[in-house]
Motif scaffolding. Structure first.
Motif, PDB file in Angstrom:
ATOM      1  N   ARG A  50       0.842  -1.197   0.000  1.00 29.71           N
ATOM      2  CA  ARG A  50       0.000   0.000   0.000  1.00 29.71           C
ATOM      3  C   ARG A  50       0.876   1.246   0.000  1.00 29.71           C
ATOM      4  NH1 ARG A  50      -3.145   0.005   4.932  1.00 29.71           N
ATOM      5  NH2 ARG A  50      -4.262  -1.660   3.950  1.00 29.71           N
ATOM      6  N   VAL A  51       0.464   2.199  -0.805  1.00 24.85           N
ATOM      7  CA  VAL A  51       1.093   3.518  -0.779  1.00 24.85           C
ATOM      8  C   VAL A  51       0.001   4.564  -0.642  1.00 24.85           C
ATOM      9  CG1 VAL A  51       3.135   2.881  -2.134  1.00 24.85           C
ATOM     10  CG2 VAL A  51       1.108   3.758  -3.304  1.00 24.85           C
ATOM     11  N   TYR A  52       0.392   5.723  -0.169  1.00 24.31           N
ATOM     12  CA  TYR A  52      -0.533   6.847  -0.025  1.00 24.31           C
ATOM     13  C   TYR A  52      -0.121   7.941  -0.991  1.00 24.31           C
ATOM     14  CZ  TYR A  52      -2.500   4.682   4.072  1.00 24.31           C
ATOM     15  OH  TYR A  52      -3.138   3.816   4.913  1.00 24.31           O
ATOM     16  N   VAL A  53      -1.108   8.556  -1.599  1.00 24.30           N
ATOM     17  CA  VAL A  53      -0.888   9.665  -2.507  1.00 24.30           C
ATOM     18  C   VAL A  53      -1.305  10.923  -1.753  1.00 24.30           C
ATOM     19  CG1 VAL A  53      -1.498  10.672  -4.728  1.00 24.30           C
ATOM     20  CG2 VAL A  53      -1.369   8.183  -4.491  1.00 24.30           C
ATOM     21  N   SER A  54      -0.347  11.818  -1.534  1.00 23.92           N
ATOM     22  CA  SER A  54      -0.610  13.028  -0.755  1.00 23.92           C
ATOM     23  C   SER A  54      -0.301  14.252  -1.594  1.00 23.92           C
ATOM     24  CB  SER A  54       0.265  13.053   0.499  1.00 23.92           C
ATOM     25  OG  SER A  54      -0.013  11.953   1.313  1.00 23.92           O
ATOM     26  N   SER A  55      -1.046  15.312  -1.349  1.00 20.07           N
ATOM     27  CA  SER A  55      -0.783  16.565  -2.052  1.00 20.07           C
ATOM     28  C   SER A  55      -1.221  17.745  -1.195  1.00 20.07           C
ATOM     29  CB  SER A  55      -1.503  16.603  -3.405  1.00 20.07           C
ATOM     30  OG  SER A  55      -2.903  16.583  -3.231  1.00 20.07           O
ATOM     31  N   LEU A  56      -0.556  18.864  -1.412  1.00 17.14           N
ATOM     32  CA  LEU A  56      -0.877  20.119  -0.723  1.00 17.14           C
ATOM     33  C   LEU A  56      -0.880  21.219  -1.768  1.00 17.14           C
ATOM     34  CD1 LEU A  56      -1.265  21.855   1.867  1.00 17.14           C
ATOM     35  CD2 LEU A  56       1.230  22.022   1.966  1.00 17.14           C
ATOM     36  N   SER A  57      -2.005  21.878  -1.930  1.00 15.80           N
ATOM     37  CA  SER A  57      -2.157  22.929  -2.933  1.00 15.80           C
ATOM     38  C   SER A  57      -1.449  24.208  -2.491  1.00 15.80           C
ATOM     39  CB  SER A  57      -3.640  23.210  -3.148  1.00 15.80           C
ATOM     40  OG  SER A  57      -3.822  24.366  -3.932  1.00 15.80           O
ATOM     41  N   ALA A  58      -0.732  24.821  -3.423  1.00 16.77           N
ATOM     42  CA  ALA A  58      -0.053  26.082  -3.126  1.00 16.77           C
ATOM     43  C   ALA A  58      -1.047  27.241  -3.117  1.00 16.77           C
ATOM     44  CB  ALA A  58       1.043  26.350  -4.155  1.00 16.77           C
ATOM     45  N   ALA A  59      -2.141  27.120  -3.842  1.00 16.35           N
ATOM     46  CA  ALA A  59      -3.089  28.231  -3.968  1.00 16.35           C
ATOM     47  C   ALA A  59      -3.911  28.453  -2.703  1.00 16.35           C
ATOM     48  CB  ALA A  59      -4.020  27.991  -5.156  1.00 16.35           C
ATOM     49  N   ASP A  60      -4.536  27.385  -2.201  1.00 20.99           N
ATOM     50  CA  ASP A  60      -5.435  27.558  -1.051  1.00 20.99           C
ATOM     51  C   ASP A  60      -5.033  26.718   0.160  1.00 20.99           C
ATOM     52  OD1 ASP A  60      -6.083  25.064  -2.003  1.00 20.99           O
ATOM     53  OD2 ASP A  60      -8.174  25.519  -2.441  1.00 20.99           O
ATOM     54  N   HIS A  61      -3.892  26.051   0.080  1.00 27.03           N
ATOM     55  CA  HIS A  61      -3.334  25.253   1.177  1.00 27.03           C
ATOM     56  C   HIS A  61      -4.264  24.136   1.642  1.00 27.03           C
ATOM     57  CE1 HIS A  61      -0.827  29.038   1.831  1.00 27.03           C
ATOM     58  NE2 HIS A  61      -0.144  28.175   1.108  1.00 27.03           N
ATOM     59  N   THR A  62      -5.001  23.565   0.709  1.00 31.92           N
ATOM     60  CA  THR A  62      -5.796  22.396   1.030  1.00 31.92           C
ATOM     61  C   THR A  62      -4.966  21.158   0.714  1.00 31.92           C
ATOM     62  OG1 THR A  62      -6.812  22.407  -1.163  1.00 31.92           O
ATOM     63  CG2 THR A  62      -8.011  23.504   0.618  1.00 31.92           C
ATOM     64  N   PHE A  63      -5.174  20.100   1.484  1.00 30.58           N
ATOM     65  CA  PHE A  63      -4.421  18.871   1.261  1.00 30.58           C
ATOM     66  C   PHE A  63      -5.362  17.702   1.082  1.00 30.58           C
ATOM     67  CE2 PHE A  63      -5.102  18.747   5.828  1.00 30.58           C
ATOM     68  CZ  PHE A  63      -5.326  17.409   6.085  1.00 30.58           C
ATOM     69  N   HIS A  64      -4.814  16.657   0.506  1.00 31.99           N
ATOM     70  CA  HIS A  64      -5.559  15.417   0.349  1.00 31.99           C
ATOM     71  C   HIS A  64      -4.584  14.266   0.525  1.00 31.99           C
ATOM     72  CE1 HIS A  64      -8.599  12.602  -0.903  1.00 31.99           C
ATOM     73  NE2 HIS A  64      -7.739  12.080  -1.753  1.00 31.99           N
ATOM     74  N   CYS A  65      -5.058  13.187   1.115  1.00 36.18           N
ATOM     75  CA  CYS A  65      -4.256  11.986   1.281  1.00 36.18           C
ATOM     76  C   CYS A  65      -5.175  10.782   1.163  1.00 36.18           C
ATOM     77  CB  CYS A  65      -3.531  11.992   2.636  1.00 36.18           C
ATOM     78  SG  CYS A  65      -2.396  10.602   2.847  1.00 36.18           S
ATOM     79  N   SER A  66      -4.814   9.863   0.283  1.00 33.91           N
ATOM     80  CA  SER A  66      -5.589   8.631   0.121  1.00 33.91           C
ATOM     81  C   SER A  66      -4.650   7.540  -0.371  1.00 33.91           C
ATOM     82  CB  SER A  66      -6.727   8.840  -0.887  1.00 33.91           C
ATOM     83  OG  SER A  66      -6.202   9.149  -2.166  1.00 33.91           O
ATOM     84  N   THR A  67      -5.126   6.294  -0.321  1.00 31.99           N
ATOM     85  CA  THR A  67      -4.323   5.195  -0.841  1.00 31.99           C
ATOM     86  C   THR A  67      -4.340   5.252  -2.360  1.00 31.99           C
ATOM     87  OG1 THR A  67      -6.148   3.624  -0.999  1.00 31.99           O
ATOM     88  CG2 THR A  67      -4.989   3.758   1.126  1.00 31.99           C
ATOM     89  N   ASN A  68      -3.496   4.425  -2.965  1.00 29.37           N
ATOM     90  CA  ASN A  68      -3.487   4.359  -4.426  1.00 29.37           C
ATOM     91  C   ASN A  68      -4.800   3.799  -4.964  1.00 29.37           C
ATOM     92  OD1 ASN A  68      -2.325   2.057  -3.042  1.00 29.37           O
ATOM     93  ND2 ASN A  68      -1.997   1.145  -5.042  1.00 29.37           N
ATOM     94  N   ASN A  69      -5.648   3.213  -4.092  1.00 34.17           N
ATOM     95  CA  ASN A  69      -6.974   2.735  -4.487  1.00 34.17           C
ATOM     96  C   ASN A  69      -8.072   3.735  -4.128  1.00 34.17           C
ATOM     97  OD1 ASN A  69      -5.847   0.370  -5.408  1.00 34.17           O
ATOM     98  ND2 ASN A  69      -6.073  -0.652  -3.439  1.00 34.17           N
ATOM     99  N   ASN A  70      -7.695   4.969  -3.854  1.00 28.40           N
ATOM    100  CA  ASN A  70      -8.616   6.063  -3.539  1.00 28.40           C
ATOM    101  C   ASN A  70      -9.397   5.861  -2.245  1.00 28.40           C
ATOM    102  OD1 ASN A  70      -7.926   7.742  -5.687  1.00 28.40           O
ATOM    103  ND2 ASN A  70      -9.262   6.600  -7.070  1.00 28.40           N
TER     104      ASN A  70
END
Length: 167
Positions: A50-70
């Motif tokens: 299992r891996v997690y896909v994470s991101s943080l937006s530079a525009a509004d500083h919102t983040f998301h984190c989920s597995t590769n299976n969403n």
């Protein structure tokens, strides 16, 4: 420099920026500042597959984190999760705190700051977003590892602009 190369061929090389400090790829195999986000892939601490896909937006500083299976990350809380903190820490190792803070528009005063300090400075908020594009970029980068070693340009990557073309 090879004198037989034309001026165009000499300019059509992509500059590679050396990492700020060496980093280990086992925990965070993929990190990038792209598409207006700090984004990447973080290995699971409990499941090797299992891996997690994470991101943080530079525009509004919102983040998301989920597995590769969403499937959503179970550790999401205000300010991020452990995967996002690991991603930010590795981004600081890869790019340096000044570049990461500038990209995310974070006010970080200390050059010895960590990725967690950058996350605290932006006051990250959770917002659902698609992790598939980030994971697809990761898989695409993995495909380059399967190519045979060569000094010839990779055709699909030859679209990068020449060194002096973009300012």
């Amino acid at each position: 420099m090879n004198a037989a190369l034309t001026p165009f061929e000499r300019r059509s090389c992509a500059r590679v920026v050396a990492p700020a400090r060496p980093r280990k790829l086992a925990k965070v195999p993929f990190v990038e500042l792209a598409d207006g986000r700090l984004q990447g892939v973080v290995s699971s601490g409990s499941d090797i597959e299992r891996v997690y896909v994470s991101s943080l937006s530079a525009a509004d500083h919102t983040f998301h984190c989920s597995t590769n299976n969403n499937r959503p990350c179970g550790g999401i809380r205000p300010g991020g999760c452990n995967h996002l903190r690991a991603l930010a820490d590795e981004a600081v190792l890869q790019y340096g705190v000044a570049r990461v803070a500038r990209y995310l528009r974070a006010d970080v005063a200390d050059s010895a700051s960590t990725g967690g300090d950058v996350l605290n400075a932006v006051n990250a908020k959770h917002s659902a977003s698609a992790g598939a594009p980030v994971f697809a970029r990761f898989l695409r980068h993995l495909a380059y590892l399967e190519l045979a070693a060569s000094t010839e340009p990779v055709t699909e990557m030859h679209w990068f602009p020449a060194g002096g073309a973009v300012r």
